[in-house]
Write a protein that holds these residues in place. Structure first.
Motif, PDB file in Angstrom:
ATOM      1  N   GLU A   1       0.733  -1.178   0.009  1.00  0.00           N
ATOM      2  CA  GLU A   1      -0.035   0.085  -0.185  1.00  0.00           C
ATOM      3  C   GLU A   1       0.825   1.216  -0.020  1.00  0.00           C
ATOM      4  OE1 GLU A   1      -4.033   1.481   2.126  1.00  0.00           O
ATOM      5  OE2 GLU A   1      -2.909   0.113   3.025  1.00  0.00           O
ATOM      6  N   GLY A   2       1.975   1.163   0.482  1.00  0.00           N
ATOM      7  CA  GLY A   2       2.943   2.296   0.539  1.00  0.00           C
ATOM      8  C   GLY A   2       3.400   2.803  -1.077  1.00  0.00           C
ATOM      9  N   PHE A   3       3.333   1.958  -1.982  1.00  0.00           N
ATOM     10  CA  PHE A   3       3.386   2.247  -3.351  1.00  0.00           C
ATOM     11  C   PHE A   3       2.436   2.563  -4.120  1.00  0.00           C
ATOM     12  CE2 PHE A   3       6.978  -0.407  -1.648  1.00  0.00           C
ATOM     13  CZ  PHE A   3       7.844   0.431  -2.031  1.00  0.00           C
ATOM     14  N   LEU A   4       1.070   2.653  -3.489  1.00  0.00           N
ATOM     15  CA  LEU A   4      -0.023   2.654  -4.052  1.00  0.00           C
ATOM     16  C   LEU A   4      -0.236   3.829  -5.109  1.00  0.00           C
ATOM     17  CD1 LEU A   4      -2.974   1.440  -4.675  1.00  0.00           C
ATOM     18  CD2 LEU A   4      -3.829   2.682  -2.804  1.00  0.00           C
ATOM     19  N   ARG A   5       0.176   5.086  -4.393  1.00  0.00           N
ATOM     20  CA  ARG A   5      -0.007   6.129  -5.338  1.00  0.00           C
ATOM     21  C   ARG A   5       0.710   6.257  -6.443  1.00  0.00           C
ATOM     22  NH1 ARG A   5      -3.625  10.543  -5.430  1.00  0.00           N
ATOM     23  NH2 ARG A   5      -3.204  11.267  -7.480  1.00  0.00           N
ATOM     24  N   ASP A   6       2.197   5.747  -6.602  1.00  0.00           N
ATOM     25  CA  ASP A   6       2.778   5.534  -7.908  1.00  0.00           C
ATOM     26  C   ASP A   6       2.123   4.687  -8.902  1.00  0.00           C
ATOM     27  OD1 ASP A   6       4.741   7.379  -6.736  1.00  0.00           O
ATOM     28  OD2 ASP A   6       6.095   6.105  -6.207  1.00  0.00           O
ATOM     29  N   THR A   7       1.843   3.652  -8.361  1.00  0.00           N
ATOM     30  CA  THR A   7       1.005   2.637  -9.203  1.00  0.00           C
ATOM     31  C   THR A   7      -0.046   3.017  -9.559  1.00  0.00           C
ATOM     32  OG1 THR A   7       2.022   0.696  -7.917  1.00  0.00           O
ATOM     33  CG2 THR A   7       0.051   0.383  -9.249  1.00  0.00           C
ATOM     34  N   VAL A   8      -1.092   3.873  -8.816  1.00  0.00           N
ATOM     35  CA  VAL A   8      -2.370   4.403  -9.358  1.00  0.00           C
ATOM     36  C   VAL A   8      -1.926   5.530 -10.453  1.00  0.00           C
ATOM     37  CG1 VAL A   8      -4.075   6.233  -8.939  1.00  0.00           C
ATOM     38  CG2 VAL A   8      -3.815   4.012  -7.494  1.00  0.00           C
ATOM     39  N   ASP A   9      -0.977   6.415 -10.261  1.00  0.00           N
ATOM     40  CA  ASP A   9      -0.673   7.150 -11.352  1.00  0.00           C
ATOM     41  C   ASP A   9      -0.063   6.716 -12.746  1.00  0.00           C
ATOM     42  OD1 ASP A   9      -1.025   9.410  -9.720  1.00  0.00           O
ATOM     43  OD2 ASP A   9       1.014   9.729  -9.046  1.00  0.00           O
ATOM     44  N   ALA A  10       0.480   5.456 -12.527  1.00  0.00           N
ATOM     45  CA  ALA A  10       0.968   4.824 -13.783  1.00  0.00           C
ATOM     46  C   ALA A  10      -0.255   4.262 -14.362  1.00  0.00           C
ATOM     47  CB  ALA A  10       2.041   3.810 -13.407  1.00  0.00           C
ATOM     48  N   CYS A  11      -1.042   3.710 -13.737  1.00  0.00           N
ATOM     49  CA  CYS A  11      -2.219   3.061 -14.158  1.00  0.00           C
ATOM     50  C   CYS A  11      -3.202   4.161 -14.736  1.00  0.00           C
ATOM     51  CB  CYS A  11      -2.958   2.036 -13.176  1.00  0.00           C
ATOM     52  SG  CYS A  11      -2.130   0.763 -12.713  1.00  0.00           S
ATOM     53  N   VAL A  12      -3.396   5.226 -14.175  1.00  0.00           N
ATOM     54  CA  VAL A  12      -4.217   6.285 -14.815  1.00  0.00           C
ATOM     55  C   VAL A  12      -3.661   6.682 -16.152  1.00  0.00           C
ATOM     56  CG1 VAL A  12      -4.770   8.873 -14.703  1.00  0.00           C
ATOM     57  CG2 VAL A  12      -5.046   7.408 -12.835  1.00  0.00           C
ATOM     58  N   LYS A  13      -2.410   6.853 -16.245  1.00  0.00           N
ATOM     59  CA  LYS A  13      -1.927   7.052 -17.517  1.00  0.00           C
ATOM     60  C   LYS A  13      -1.993   6.000 -18.606  1.00  0.00           C
ATOM     61  CE  LYS A  13       2.834   8.079 -19.766  1.00  0.00           C
ATOM     62  NZ  LYS A  13       4.389   8.287 -19.551  1.00  0.00           N
TER      63      LYS A  13
END
Length: 222
Positions: A143-155
């Motif tokens: 979960e600590g890496f969730l924001r980076d993953t979400v941003d990549a998936c949004v792209k």
């Protein structure tokens, strides 16, 4: 600053240097990504596409040297392969490469560059499955890496939307702005999140990505 790159002059210079290096083996040079869609930001990559006949490891070293000699080489990235490999490449995967590439030199005439609805549908389904897996994995295990993953998936969601739209209509939206005109409410949220990520909570985006990617997979399997 690389947002001030004259991208037309840059790619023309790359063509000249690659012709000098590879001669008649050079079959295609093009650009893809934000710089061809008019969406480049400060720090955006230069996404070059290069196709060289009978590409060998020594050719990769030569290409690396050519790129290193180019102005703004620190911004360069992209794709390099051979005609024979692209002919054999899985159709759903090569779909976005071909459709998103603005060709400067040569052409894709060495392969079948016409794609079926089934090709595009599989591209959308695979892309959606990768997004679904990435977000659910981070929610449970990292979960600590969730924001980076979400941003990549949004792209990445934009490319899935394009493929899904092509599968339905045979049309490939030229930009995020064009896709936004065709999008439903959830898709517009994801497209807006790319433009203004700080306006959206991480958890809300994660939930939207999971629901949307699941919907894409299920609709594509019908």
């Amino acid at each position: 600053m690389n947002d001030r790159i004259n991208i037309g002059a840059w790619i023309e210079e790359l063509v000249l240097r690659l012709q000098e290096e590879f001669g008649g083996r050079l079959k295609l040079v093009g650009l893809q990504g934000s710089r061809t869609r008019g969406e480049a930001r400060e720090g955006s990559d230069i996404d070059a596409v290069v196709v060289v006949e009978n590409l060998a490891p020594d050719d990769l070293a030569a290409y690396r040297s050519v790129i290193a000699s180019m102005p703004h080489h620190e911004a360069a990235c992209g794709f390099i392969s051979s005609p024979e490999l692209l002919v054999a490449w899985p159709r759903h995967d090569v779909f976005n490469l071909v459709k998103d590439t603005q060709v400067t030199f040569g052409s894709f005439a060495f392969m079948d560059a016409e794609f079926t609805a089934e090709d595009a549908q599989l591209s959308a389904r695979v892309g959606a499955s990768e997004i679904y897996h990435a977000v659910t994995h981070e929610l449970v295990f990292a979960e600590g890496f969730l924001r980076d993953t979400v941003d990549a998936c949004v792209k990445a969601a934009f490319f899935v939307m394009r493929a899904a739209h092509y599968a339905r209509t045979g049309e490939y939206p030229a930009s995020r702005a064009a896709m936004k005109e065709l999008a439903d409410e959830r898709e517009r949220m994801l497209l807006d999140a790319y433009d203004n990520p700080q306006a959206f909570e991480t958890e809300a985006l994660a939930e939207a990505l999971i629901a949307w990617s699941q919907e894409v997979m299920l609709s594509a399997s019908e």
